[in-house]
Design an enzyme around this catalytic site. Sequence first.
Site, PDB file in Angstrom:
ATOM      1  N   TYR A   8       5.260   3.949 -15.833  1.00 55.06           N
ATOM      2  CA  TYR A   8       5.468   2.726 -16.626  1.00 55.06           C
ATOM      3  C   TYR A   8       6.137   3.074 -17.949  1.00 55.06           C
ATOM      4  O   TYR A   8       7.008   2.363 -18.432  1.00 55.06           O
ATOM      5  CB  TYR A   8       4.137   2.026 -16.945  1.00 55.06           C
ATOM      6  CG  TYR A   8       3.462   1.377 -15.768  1.00 55.06           C
ATOM      7  CD1 TYR A   8       3.834   0.106 -15.345  1.00 55.06           C
ATOM      8  CD2 TYR A   8       2.428   2.012 -15.097  1.00 55.06           C
ATOM      9  CE1 TYR A   8       3.203  -0.499 -14.281  1.00 55.06           C
ATOM     10  CE2 TYR A   8       1.792   1.417 -14.026  1.00 55.06           C
ATOM     11  CZ  TYR A   8       2.185   0.158 -13.626  1.00 55.06           C
ATOM     12  OH  TYR A   8       1.558  -0.437 -12.562  1.00 55.06           O
ATOM     13  N   LYS A  51       6.075   0.483  -7.046  1.00 56.40           N
ATOM     14  CA  LYS A  51       6.275   1.720  -7.795  1.00 56.40           C
ATOM     15  C   LYS A  51       5.117   2.652  -7.544  1.00 56.40           C
ATOM     16  O   LYS A  51       4.038   2.133  -7.223  1.00 56.40           O
ATOM     17  CB  LYS A  51       6.425   1.457  -9.298  1.00 56.40           C
ATOM     18  CG  LYS A  51       5.331   0.645  -9.984  1.00 56.40           C
ATOM     19  CD  LYS A  51       3.894   0.986  -9.874  1.00 56.40           C
ATOM     20  CE  LYS A  51       3.366   2.290 -10.382  1.00 56.40           C
ATOM     21  NZ  LYS A  51       1.893   2.429 -10.074  1.00 56.40           N
TER      22      LYS A  51
HETATM   23  P1  NDP Z   1      -5.317   0.037  -2.410  1.00 50.86           P
HETATM   24  O1  NDP Z   1      -5.905   1.298  -1.954  1.00 50.86           O
HETATM   25  O2  NDP Z   1      -6.201  -0.962  -3.041  1.00 50.86           O
HETATM   26  O3  NDP Z   1      -4.576  -0.704  -1.190  1.00 50.86           O
HETATM   27  C1  NDP Z   1      -3.728  -0.042  -0.329  1.00 50.86           C
HETATM   28  C2  NDP Z   1      -3.693  -0.772   1.020  1.00 50.86           C
HETATM   29  O4  NDP Z   1      -2.758  -0.092   1.848  1.00 50.86           O
HETATM   30  C3  NDP Z   1      -5.004  -0.730   1.778  1.00 50.86           C
HETATM   31  O5  NDP Z   1      -5.861  -1.803   1.446  1.00 50.86           O
HETATM   32  C4  NDP Z   1      -4.529  -0.826   3.208  1.00 50.86           C
HETATM   33  O6  NDP Z   1      -4.243  -2.186   3.500  1.00 50.86           O
HETATM   34  C5  NDP Z   1      -3.201  -0.120   3.187  1.00 50.86           C
HETATM   35  N1  NDP Z   1      -3.280   1.255   3.732  1.00 50.86           N
HETATM   36  C6  NDP Z   1      -2.616   1.684   4.824  1.00 50.86           C
HETATM   37  N2  NDP Z   1      -2.873   2.961   5.063  1.00 50.86           N
HETATM   38  C7  NDP Z   1      -3.721   3.383   4.098  1.00 50.86           C
HETATM   39  C8  NDP Z   1      -4.348   4.640   3.838  1.00 50.86           C
HETATM   40  N3  NDP Z   1      -4.135   5.707   4.609  1.00 50.86           N
HETATM   41  N4  NDP Z   1      -5.184   4.714   2.773  1.00 50.86           N
HETATM   42  C9  NDP Z   1      -5.384   3.640   1.974  1.00 50.86           C
HETATM   43  N5  NDP Z   1      -4.808   2.441   2.188  1.00 50.86           N
HETATM   44  C10 NDP Z   1      -3.982   2.295   3.254  1.00 50.86           C
HETATM   45  O7  NDP Z   1      -4.117   0.418  -3.386  1.00 50.86           O
HETATM   46  P2  NDP Z   1      -3.435  -0.448  -4.517  1.00 50.86           P
HETATM   47  O8  NDP Z   1      -3.399  -1.869  -4.088  1.00 50.86           O
HETATM   48  O9  NDP Z   1      -4.033  -0.125  -5.818  1.00 50.86           O
HETATM   49  O10 NDP Z   1      -1.942   0.166  -4.528  1.00 50.86           O
HETATM   50  C11 NDP Z   1      -1.003  -0.174  -3.525  1.00 50.86           C
HETATM   51  C12 NDP Z   1       0.405   0.047  -4.083  1.00 50.86           C
HETATM   52  O11 NDP Z   1       0.615  -0.821  -5.184  1.00 50.86           O
HETATM   53  C13 NDP Z   1       0.696   1.444  -4.588  1.00 50.86           C
HETATM   54  O12 NDP Z   1       2.034   1.757  -4.328  1.00 50.86           O
HETATM   55  C14 NDP Z   1       0.488   1.349  -6.093  1.00 50.86           C
HETATM   56  O13 NDP Z   1       1.214   2.301  -6.813  1.00 50.86           O
HETATM   57  C15 NDP Z   1       1.009  -0.056  -6.332  1.00 50.86           C
HETATM   58  N6  NDP Z   1       0.412  -0.682  -7.515  1.00 50.86           N
HETATM   59  C16 NDP Z   1       1.269  -1.276  -8.395  1.00 50.86           C
HETATM   60  C17 NDP Z   1       0.792  -1.871  -9.525  1.00 50.86           C
HETATM   61  C18 NDP Z   1       1.736  -2.531 -10.468  1.00 50.86           C
HETATM   62  O14 NDP Z   1       1.317  -2.919 -11.539  1.00 50.86           O
HETATM   63  N7  NDP Z   1       2.989  -2.690 -10.104  1.00 50.86           N
HETATM   64  C19 NDP Z   1      -0.642  -1.882  -9.849  1.00 50.86           C
HETATM   65  C20 NDP Z   1      -1.473  -1.274  -8.806  1.00 50.86           C
HETATM   66  C21 NDP Z   1      -0.927  -0.699  -7.697  1.00 50.86           C
HETATM   67  P3  NDP Z   1      -4.768  -2.891   4.854  1.00 50.86           P
HETATM   68  O15 NDP Z   1      -6.251  -2.724   4.830  1.00 50.86           O
HETATM   69  O16 NDP Z   1      -4.301  -4.275   4.729  1.00 50.86           O
HETATM   70  O17 NDP Z   1      -4.122  -2.131   5.984  1.00 50.86           O
END
Ligand code: NDP
Length: 396
Positions: A238, A150
């Site tokens: 949410y 989401k």
């Molecule tokens: P992060 O920034 O921590 O992680 C995102 C990951 O995406 C990065 O570590 C990287 O992985 C990859 N990535 C690829 N391209 C990019 C870019 N241009 N900039 C940044 N990251 C990139 O985000 P979150 O983990 O907090 O969020 C990820 C998703 O999860 C979102 O959609 C968010 O809304 C969702 N979310 C949902 C939650 C819930 O409770 N359901 C709670 C928190 C987040 P790599 O290094 O492996 O390539």
Amino acid sequence: MEKTGKRRHPTRRETLVGGASAAALFAAGSAAAQTAEGQPLMGNPDLPEEPRKRMGWAIVGLGTFGVGQVIPGFANARHSRMTAFVSGNSDKAQTLGERYGVGRHYDYSSFDSIAEDPEIDCVYIVLPVGLHAEYTIRALKAGKHVLCEKPMAASAKEAEAMVRAAAEAQRKLGVAYRVHFEPNNVHVLGQVRGGTLGTMRFISAEHGFSANPDYPPHKWRLEKALGGGGSLWDIGIYGINTSLMMLPGDRVTGVSAAYATPEGDPRFTEVEGAIDYRLTMASGINVQGSSSYCWSPYVSRQRYFGSEASIELQPATTYGFNQITLESGGSAPRTYQAGDAMSQFAAQVDGFSLAARGAMELRTPGEMGLRDMRIMEACYASADQGGAVVKVDIPV
Ligand code: NDP
């Protein structure tokens, strides 16, 4: 006990004698029928599915939420197993792959070749929001089922394209609204359906935290292209989705909203920092909510007011601890938990695995994600017009 305080080591003869007497004791035990022996599997236990028969999952994006919650959640899954990681950082994928026994690794340019990988049935998109549509559609075209985090996409238009792509590929598309698998929220849904509240009259939802522009996972949330929207898109969703979960069969007929971003706050040049909204339902119920990137501490609260009783979930949508307070006329409020919130992560992937096989209804389909995008866009449209009611007709 020795008076010197020094431990005396047993002599070799004492050790041998001691060993012999222990063996003699065990021998005597056998003679008295204390024998270790196998028994048939008893009690028809509810065993998890054999690992090789479970649905294989690729996790796309090894970030804070993916590594912190999604990946560990698979430990308790019964129908799902991780088979692949997709990451732009091969060292991280390697480290996590060794830790979790996941040996198949892809990066963003080799992603489409998952089409040839028979060990991947489902793809979990855990990327920044602005990348959801692209990677979901690529995964669907590769013939995989997709569970997307989401909010579903950066716009309703993108979400429509995702729903279309799933229909064309004849694959399942779900949005990872984990509250639909979280035992406390599911319990409250049961209370609402079972009539504990009488007739539902009003719902209020407050969700927020303080965004830190120096923290990478918050940084992209403050950029329109990667975040899609601001606090509403990320955390306010949410409140909208959880509230509507309690109103099946209803319709949203009007939306109004007002921005509440603190003036001059340098964090919010591209997206809103805070917004208050109201959804008018065909049933006459109002859902009132607020979302903010300017609140401390992390706030997640849902309140359901009925003709006979009311229920508060506070906190409502955390990963590991949600709590219910039930208030009904004449008795003291009762605060309790209906289950372990941490179970929501495994339940969600298993629910999707079973839905992908056609063995269970998909609780949070792409159409639900699209519905929420349309409602949030109506909130922005209203706030842009100074709070005027935007008329819609959106089925829940
Ligand atoms: P992060 O920034 O921590 O992680 C995102 C990951 O995406 C990065 O570590 C990287 O992985 C990859 N990535 C690829 N391209 C990019 C870019 N241009 N900039 C940044 N990251 C990139 O985000 P979150 O983990 O907090 O969020 C990820 C998703 O999860 C979102 O959609 C968010 O809304 C969702 N979310 C949902 C939650 C819930 O409770 N359901 C709670 C928190 C987040 P790599 O290094 O492996 O390539």
